[in-house]
Design a protein around this motif. Structure first.
Motif, PDB file in Angstrom:
ATOM      1  N   MET A   1     -17.864  43.921  12.363  1.00  0.00           N
ATOM      2  CA  MET A   1     -18.074  45.155  11.613  1.00  0.00           C
ATOM      3  C   MET A   1     -19.575  45.378  11.445  1.00  0.00           C
ATOM      4  O   MET A   1     -20.312  44.457  11.137  1.00  0.00           O
ATOM      5  N   THR A   2     -19.956  46.595  11.588  1.00  0.00           N
ATOM      6  CA  THR A   2     -21.352  46.933  11.334  1.00  0.00           C
ATOM      7  C   THR A   2     -21.515  47.234   9.854  1.00  0.00           C
ATOM      8  O   THR A   2     -20.543  47.346   9.104  1.00  0.00           O
ATOM      9  N   ARG A   3     -22.757  47.393   9.430  1.00  0.00           N
ATOM     10  CA  ARG A   3     -22.961  47.667   8.004  1.00  0.00           C
ATOM     11  C   ARG A   3     -22.424  49.044   7.617  1.00  0.00           C
ATOM     12  O   ARG A   3     -21.966  49.237   6.490  1.00  0.00           O
ATOM     13  N   VAL A   4     -22.425  49.996   8.546  1.00  0.00           N
ATOM     14  CA  VAL A   4     -21.856  51.317   8.254  1.00  0.00           C
ATOM     15  C   VAL A   4     -20.341  51.212   8.103  1.00  0.00           C
ATOM     16  O   VAL A   4     -19.752  51.806   7.194  1.00  0.00           O
ATOM     17  N   ASP A   5     -19.702  50.428   8.975  1.00  0.00           N
ATOM     18  CA  ASP A   5     -18.258  50.216   8.863  1.00  0.00           C
ATOM     19  C   ASP A   5     -17.908  49.556   7.537  1.00  0.00           C
ATOM     20  O   ASP A   5     -16.941  49.948   6.869  1.00  0.00           O
ATOM     21  N   LEU A   6     -18.683  48.566   7.154  1.00  0.00           N
ATOM     22  CA  LEU A   6     -18.426  47.866   5.906  1.00  0.00           C
ATOM     23  C   LEU A   6     -18.602  48.779   4.695  1.00  0.00           C
ATOM     24  O   LEU A   6     -17.789  48.767   3.772  1.00  0.00           O
ATOM     25  N   ARG A   7     -19.636  49.597   4.717  1.00  0.00           N
ATOM     26  CA  ARG A   7     -19.855  50.546   3.621  1.00  0.00           C
ATOM     27  C   ARG A   7     -18.684  51.531   3.511  1.00  0.00           C
ATOM     28  O   ARG A   7     -18.148  51.760   2.426  1.00  0.00           O
ATOM     29  N   ASN A   8     -18.256  52.097   4.643  1.00  0.00           N
ATOM     30  CA  ASN A   8     -17.135  53.044   4.626  1.00  0.00           C
ATOM     31  C   ASN A   8     -15.846  52.369   4.164  1.00  0.00           C
ATOM     32  O   ASN A   8     -15.061  52.959   3.412  1.00  0.00           O
ATOM     33  N   VAL A  47     -22.330  37.383   8.189  1.00  0.00           N
ATOM     34  CA  VAL A  47     -22.321  37.367   6.730  1.00  0.00           C
ATOM     35  C   VAL A  47     -22.857  38.711   6.253  1.00  0.00           C
ATOM     36  O   VAL A  47     -23.841  39.220   6.799  1.00  0.00           O
ATOM     37  N   ALA A  48     -22.199  39.297   5.257  1.00  0.00           N
ATOM     38  CA  ALA A  48     -22.643  40.582   4.718  1.00  0.00           C
ATOM     39  C   ALA A  48     -22.934  40.431   3.230  1.00  0.00           C
ATOM     40  O   ALA A  48     -22.159  39.824   2.488  1.00  0.00           O
TER      41      ALA A  48
END
Length: 107
Positions: A1-8, A47-48
């Motif tokens: 997952m990218t950071r944009v995917d994680l945010r959404n 890791v996010a």
């Protein structure tokens, strides 16, 4: 997952306003060796770090809620379990039309 995917994902599924998301790739160690003296490497993982918007808190959802009671006072699953056991007993009972032929002997 990218950071944009994680945010959404967090904003849509958990309704949590996200302030910032930082990600990094944690490299797996490769210090261990097997019986042939070949290095064994653990897989890498991402890791996010998520920072919530100012003044927001996050509580994890209850994944294992308490069982609801039926109107009779017992757990609601008792009726379903009784019906399934009765159906299993009915399937296991002997068929009078077979005339003494064992159940394992089928056509």
């Amino acid at each position: 997952m990218t950071r944009v995917d994680l945010r959404n994902y967090l904003e849509r599924i958990y309704n949590v306003p996200v302030g910032a998301v930082r990600t990094r790739v944690q490299h797996g160690s490769n210090r261990k060796r097997d019986h042939r003296n070949v290095r064994l490497k653990k897989p890498d993982y991402k890791v996010a770090y998520v920072q919530l918007a100012h003044g927001q808190t996050f509580t994890f959802p209850d994944l294992f809620p308490e069982k609801k009671l039926s109107p009779e006072g017992g757990p609601a699953d008792d009726n379903i379990r009784d019906e399934l056991l009765e159906a299993q007993r009915h399937r296991a009972s002997r068929d009078p039309r077979r005339g003494g032929v064992p159940a394992w002997f089928g056509l």
